[in-house]
Design an enzyme around this catalytic site. Sequence first.
Site, PDB file in Angstrom:
ATOM      1  CB  SER A   1      32.843 -22.999  25.757  1.00 34.65           C
ATOM      2  OG  SER A   1      31.566 -22.791  25.148  1.00 34.65           O
TER       3      SER A   1
ATOM      4  CB  SER B   1      29.058 -21.926  27.000  1.00 30.32           C
ATOM      5  OG  SER B   1      29.638 -23.110  27.488  1.00 30.32           O
TER       6      SER B   1
ATOM      7  CE  LYS C   1      31.506 -20.888  21.869  1.00 24.75           C
ATOM      8  NZ  LYS C   1      30.641 -21.317  22.990  1.00 24.75           N
TER       9      LYS C   1
END
Length: 489
Positions: A160, A184, A80
């Site tokens: 997210s 997330s 990420k």
Amino acid sequence: MNELRKLSITQMHDGLKKKSFSAVELVEAHISAVENEKLNAFITKTPEIAMKAAKAADEHFSRQKDDLISPLMGVPVGIKDLFCTKGIKTTACSKMLENFVPTYESTVSDLLLKSGAAMLGKLNMDEFAMGSANTNSYFGPVENVWIRKSDGEKVVPGGSSGGSAASVAGFLCAGALGSDTGGSVRQPAAYCGVVGIKPTYGRCSRFGMIAFASSLDQAGVITRSVSDSALMLEAICGYDTKDSISSEKPVPKLSSFINGDVKGKCIGIPKEYRMDGISEEIVHNWERVASYLKENGAEVVDITLPHTKYAIPVYYLICSAETSSNLARYDGVRYGLRVDADTLEEMYSLTRAEGFGKEVKRRILIGAYALSSGHYNEYYEKAQCIRALIRNDFIKAFEKIDYILVPSAPTEAFGLNEKPDPLIMCINDVFTVPASLAGLPAISVPVGLSNEGLPLALQVIGNYYDEAGILNVASVIEQNCGRIIRPLA
């Protein structure tokens, strides 16, 4: 080559040991997929780094020794874009950091790479990890691999960590690093039909992870199976002197605790989670899985977590306040975007106005208001007091039970082109936020498909530092429900 992408991490490891295929072949198959991907999951691609790791893995396997660094050697992964990667652009998917190249490595990505994993690149996400749909990225939205059956519409991957979940579900990588502040990792895993685990707060170092809400931020992993999540999580957990809240508690070999046995375990079903707005299909699967666990020797009991109803407002007050503080560093002076102006104050204002997206600005404003001298006691201090009550609810519950079983999200994924009200987006986190406020470990595991052909998931919450336990319960659920895998195109 596509057949290699279908393999689990365990199968990849076994194949490499038996020399059924090489790490170079394995990584090349994934690089080709990443180069041609249409999900917008990867925003920075690092094929040369992945190939270097693959060649090193093949050299190691050629020695025919069993002293492997880890089962992740030569396994293709994504990271990420919230985790700093030395010499590789790290943007948090914000215009503010569009061209930021860190001079150091985050602890968790460093541990992952030292385990021999092959990094394919950096993954798309909601800007500064703020969002539940991965539609807030400066680099555009991520698409879910699943399509709504009734109208053929694309759906969101959740957020997210939407790029992390979509890339794993789409067979672009075997596993991915994500971050979980209020859900997330777990919520996008639920929307994409994969497994996502958030460990106990402090299990994984936050060093080098771009801060959103420091008292909530925690690294996590997303994979296609529970056993794969155990292997990845083992690699990134551990004490770090560079993080003041890092736990010194020893990390067990998590994969060795997955035995499929829940006999004698007590699993709680909180009555407060039976709220309006939950899909009937999710309720059905919740009840079905609870019955299955009971049939396999677990005791299933009703419990109460009385302060659950306050979790969403408390979470958004606290995380917005911490956002306001953490993002004050982005002023155009030291690093990141700078918009030239005639005065220093004007430069601050123009830089932040241009560098931050709407959702980030919204949370900064809410946080600044909550922290202001006239409202601090009324909002932020009160929210922290109620957070303590939420934590105590869990502590009290775990005196009598071992695990808690709840949905991961109230509904299936919604359409990519639908524009929900920001308040509705907040409520999507209603089942994941409480565990985050308490700092507890939790794992999302897929349990089936809706009538629209979209993934549904449940969440297992455990007591502090019992990642091994929730992985084991999740594995039992996985055995019953099977893996929800979309066919590889």
